[in-house]
Scaffold this active site. Structure first.
Site, PDB file in Angstrom:
ATOM      1  N   SER A  53       0.793  -1.236   0.000  1.00 52.17           N
ATOM      2  CA  SER A  53       0.000   0.000   0.000  1.00 52.17           C
ATOM      3  C   SER A  53       0.820   1.277   0.000  1.00 52.17           C
ATOM      4  O   SER A  53       0.347   2.314  -0.476  1.00 52.17           O
ATOM      5  CB  SER A  53      -0.933   0.012   1.213  1.00 52.17           C
ATOM      6  OG  SER A  53      -0.210  -0.161   2.415  1.00 52.17           O
ATOM      7  N   ASP A  90      -3.642   7.906   8.136  1.00 51.58           N
ATOM      8  CA  ASP A  90      -4.598   6.978   8.729  1.00 51.58           C
ATOM      9  C   ASP A  90      -3.891   6.197   9.835  1.00 51.58           C
ATOM     10  O   ASP A  90      -2.921   6.688  10.417  1.00 51.58           O
ATOM     11  CB  ASP A  90      -5.241   6.077   7.670  1.00 51.58           C
ATOM     12  CG  ASP A  90      -4.230   5.198   6.937  1.00 51.58           C
ATOM     13  OD1 ASP A  90      -3.057   5.143   7.364  1.00 51.58           O
ATOM     14  OD2 ASP A  90      -4.607   4.554   5.935  1.00 51.58           O
ATOM     15  N   HIS A 145      -0.487   4.607   7.408  1.00 53.76           N
ATOM     16  CA  HIS A 145       0.220   5.219   6.289  1.00 53.76           C
ATOM     17  C   HIS A 145       0.550   6.696   6.534  1.00 53.76           C
ATOM     18  O   HIS A 145      -0.255   7.417   7.126  1.00 53.76           O
ATOM     19  CB  HIS A 145      -0.629   5.082   5.014  1.00 53.76           C
ATOM     20  CG  HIS A 145      -1.041   3.679   4.735  1.00 53.76           C
ATOM     21  ND1 HIS A 145      -2.292   3.193   5.108  1.00 53.76           N
ATOM     22  CD2 HIS A 145      -0.379   2.653   4.154  1.00 53.76           C
ATOM     23  CE1 HIS A 145      -2.369   1.912   4.748  1.00 53.76           C
ATOM     24  NE2 HIS A 145      -1.230   1.563   4.175  1.00 53.76           N
TER      25      HIS A 145
END
Length: 370
Positions: A40, A334, A337
């Site tokens: 991610s 978040d 991240h």
């Protein structure tokens, strides 16, 4: 007739301006693009196109600062791949492989295969549904992109011959700890952290050798971040310095192996150059001394995160949820991240730093010029 000092300085300045401008324009002219593999932190939106996957960032507040809004990037704006592309003067953002429109001339500047929640191990990420493992990502590069790239380049040049003009960026491994090792092994005592890490980095080494056999010559390896300092671990004990040290020890161990791999693997990959980007240290330095880099909040998520009581995992932003106003002052967007501001910091260090504990053995700018 002698020139005046003033006229001489003007001419000198004009020459330097012309030289530096030309030098800057051609600085990275040899780099055509990037092929990106990982999870991610470098995913540009591949998971948007996956069915039955919970690991998606295709909704607000993700992308609140991105030009086109939510794109599948797990941050408020640009990620490290976007920012490195800008520094390399690439003409466009790297397209995602899973997007059906990623074909033809769109692949000439590279392709992004990264998939959120995926890992080096094939079974990592299975708890969130469909993800694309690192092994699958490389297969897609080999079986789909390479033949098409050869067709685009024409018969006068093979795709393999042109690949030294691309950077191969790999950023994977964090999920193998968070969503694999620490979910399965610590209680069972089936394998130690050391043996798990050795197996993981050996497998990664095999993947890098595969990319080398396909023509890759310039590699950028991104370390694991200090995952034990992320907001998702808030409330977990024991913690020291605001971080869960068992997670950081795992990340640090992996990173040590990864940095050593840069030197050890070269005998098996002659003519290649690998660069290790120590994002762990870069982020850890920000957390330890935020004021010096313009940050204020080093522990809280900028967005409203879905809690486990709400059916979330403590990582992803709540769909349409609240978001902090001063995003450039937050380290984390978040529960896991970093914000675009941190990504800018990492990209700048990766591209320009001469400190070998930040980027080793050379920086990305130097790699691009080879």
């Amino acid at each position: 007739m002698k020139m005046s000092t003033e006229l001489l300085l003007i001419l000198l300045f004009a020459y330097l301006l012309q030289y530096c401008t030309a030098n800057n324009m051609n600085n990275n002219a040899s780099i055509k693009g990037m092929f990106v593999f990982g999870s991610s932190l470098v995913d540009n939106g591949n998971n948007n196109f996956l069915q039955n996957s919970l690991a998606k960032a295709d909704y607000l507040p993700y992308g609140v600062d991105f030009p086109s809004g939510p794109s599948g990037r797990f941050t408020n704006g640009k990620n490290v791949i976007d920012l490195l592309g800008e520094k390399l003067n690439l003409p466009s953002l790297i397209p995602t492989f899973s997007d059906p429109s990623t074909k033809g001339t769109k692949i000439l500047h590279g392709v992004n295969y990264a998939s959120a929640a995926s890992g080096i191990l094939d079974d990592t990420g299975s708890l969130v549904g469909h993800v694309i493992s690192l092994n699958e990502q490389i297969k897609k590069f080999e079986e789909v992109t390479l033949p098409e790239l050869k067709a685009q380049l024409g018969h006068s040049s093979s795709s393999r011959d042109s690949l030294p003009n691309y950077l191969f960026v790999v950023g994977s491994g964090g999920n193998d700890y968070l969503f694999n090792y620490f979910l399965k092994y610590p209680k069972s005592n089936l394998t130690t952290l050391q043996s798990f890490t050795l197996n993981l980095t050996n497998l990664l080494s095999q993947h890098l050798k595969k990319l080398y056999s396909l023509g890759g010559r310039k590699f950028v390896l991104i370390s694991l971040n200090p995952i034990g300092c992320s907001p998702m671990v808030e409330g977990v004990r024991p913690m020291r310095d605001g971080c869960l040290q068992c997670l950081n020890r795992a990340a640090h161990l992996f990173n040590t192996h990864l940095k050593n791999m840069v030197d050890d693997i070269k005998t098996h990959m002659p003519g290649s150059t690998l660069v290790f980007v120590n994002s762990y240290k870069i982020i850890r330095d920000i957390i330890k001394n935020p004021v010096s880099t313009g940050f204020r909040d080093t522990s809280n998520a900028c967005c409203k995160v879905e809690s486990q009581s709400e059916g979330g995992n403590g990582i992803l932003c709540k769909r349409g949820g609240e978001v902090c106003a001063e995003r450039s002052h937050h380290v984390f967007f978040d529960g896991l991240h970093p914000t675009e501001a941190v990504n800018v910091h990492i990209a700048n260090k990766a591209f320009h730093s001469y400190y070998k504990n930040e980027v080793y053995p050379i920086n990305v700018n130097q790699l691009a010029k080879l």
